[in-house]
Write an enzyme that holds these catalytic residues in place. Structure first.
Site, PDB file in Angstrom:
ATOM      1  N   LYS A   8       1.120  -1.429  -0.305  1.00 41.94           N
ATOM      2  CA  LYS A   8      -0.155   0.327   0.109  1.00 41.94           C
ATOM      3  C   LYS A   8       1.026   1.610  -0.336  1.00 41.94           C
ATOM      4  CE  LYS A   8      -2.626   1.266   3.320  1.00 41.94           C
ATOM      5  NZ  LYS A   8      -3.696   1.372   4.815  1.00 41.94           N
ATOM      6  N   THR A   9       0.818   2.498  -1.352  1.00 41.80           N
ATOM      7  CA  THR A   9       1.746   3.581  -1.336  1.00 41.80           C
ATOM      8  C   THR A   9       0.273   4.262  -0.916  1.00 41.80           C
ATOM      9  OG1 THR A   9       3.821   4.052  -2.259  1.00 41.80           O
ATOM     10  CG2 THR A   9       2.385   3.823  -3.651  1.00 41.80           C
TER      11      THR A   9
END
Ligand code: R5P
Length: 293
Positions: free
Chosen positions: A203-204
């Protein structure tokens, strides 16, 4: 007991039909074991290869933040529209009914509050408890460039090792410190380090410039966090741009549960992620669903 006299003599081996051996549909995850891939298939829709994760794990360091005061009242009505729920084990056990059959991604790191240095966290859930709760993945925060960078990376590698033993994937969450520049260069670095060290997906945050270089240089799927609440149309544009530029979906919290019409918003996000709907069309959907109440 089956009647042995009635056994048919003729058998059909379909010699002209080769057995199918399809590659797994998520990038970089073809070499995983069946259980891992099966869990990932519960998170990422096999038809689209994407996911709408509903994130409401913020309480693990923020307490009862805006919109999460009553998860039973405000969040559970949204759950049927999410592909997966991202939460803590405390909320899973206390609020989510065990009859809920959609997939769960459980926050497995913690140990600090927003009053202290956030990167100083550790693995905060035993692998046995993740198995007990039948989770589809475990999430761990990684603070690249943060004060406790090494500790957070080792948290991640330990979780990957534990999860690999039992077929449970690890989601690495790239956390950005207050003083760090949020640009493609930073996210290329952070996501690639997580993937190189074994995270199964990452996740970014979305960045306007060169986001496609972040997804291209990361060998496993990326989902984007929503970040602070912004206008609905802008959040839908961000989700649209992210998936068109290679993200495999969203892990969105505040931009859904702090929306004026959360159910309408999550449905609009779904249309962008799973149907490639434009942000403008999705916003129209949001508006009409909101009006219908
Ligand atoms: C942060 O506390 C969590 O990792 C959240 O799950 C993540 O930030 C996504 O939530 P939001 O869309 O609200 O940023």
């Amino acid at each position: 007991m089956a009647d042995l006299d009635a056994l048919k003599e003729t058998k059909e081996y379909y010699l002209d039909i080769p057995q199918k051996s399809d590659a797994f549909y998520l990038k970089g995850l073809n070499a995983l074991d069946w259980g891992m891939q099966n869990r990932l298939a519960r998170i990422f829709n096999p038809k689209t290869g994407r996911t709408v994760m509903l994130a409401f794990d913020h309480g693990y360091f923020q307490g009862a933040t805006t919109g999460l005061e009553r998860i039973d009242v405000k969040i559970m009505p949204l759950a049927p529209y999410a592909d997966t729920l991202m939460l803590t084990r405390g909320i899973l056990r206390s609020i989510v009914p065990p009859s809920f059959t959609q997939s769960i991604v459980m926050r497995a790191s913690g140990g600090t509050s927003m009053l202290k240095e956030l990167s100083n966290e550790e693995i905060a859930v035993d692998i046995e408890d993740s198995i007990r709760m039948n989770v589809s993945a475990m999430a761990v925060q990684v603070f690249i460039g943060g004060e406790h960078e090494k500790q957070s990376i080792i948290n991640m590698t330990k979780l990957v090792d534990q999860g690999t033993r039992y077929g449970i994937p690890t989601l690495a969450v790239t956390a950005v410190g207050k003083d760090m520049v949020r640009d493609a260069r930073y996210f290329r670095l952070a996501t690639r380090i997580c993937a190189e060290l074994g995270a199964h997906y990452i996740k970014t945050y979305y960045v306007e410039k060169d986001f496609e270089t972040v997804t291209a240089s990361c060998p496993v799927p990326i989902v984007i966090a929503g970040g602070k609440k912004i206008a609905e149309l802008d959040a839908l544009k961000m989700a649209y741009n992210a998936v068109q530029q290679g993200a495999a979906g969203v892990d969105m919290g505040r931009n859904i549960f702090q929306s004026e019409a959360p159910v309408a918003m999550i449905k609009a996000v779904r249309s962008v992620v799973h149907e490639n709907e434009t942000a403008e069309n999705a916003f129209e959907l949001y508006r009409s669903l909101k009006e219908q109440g």
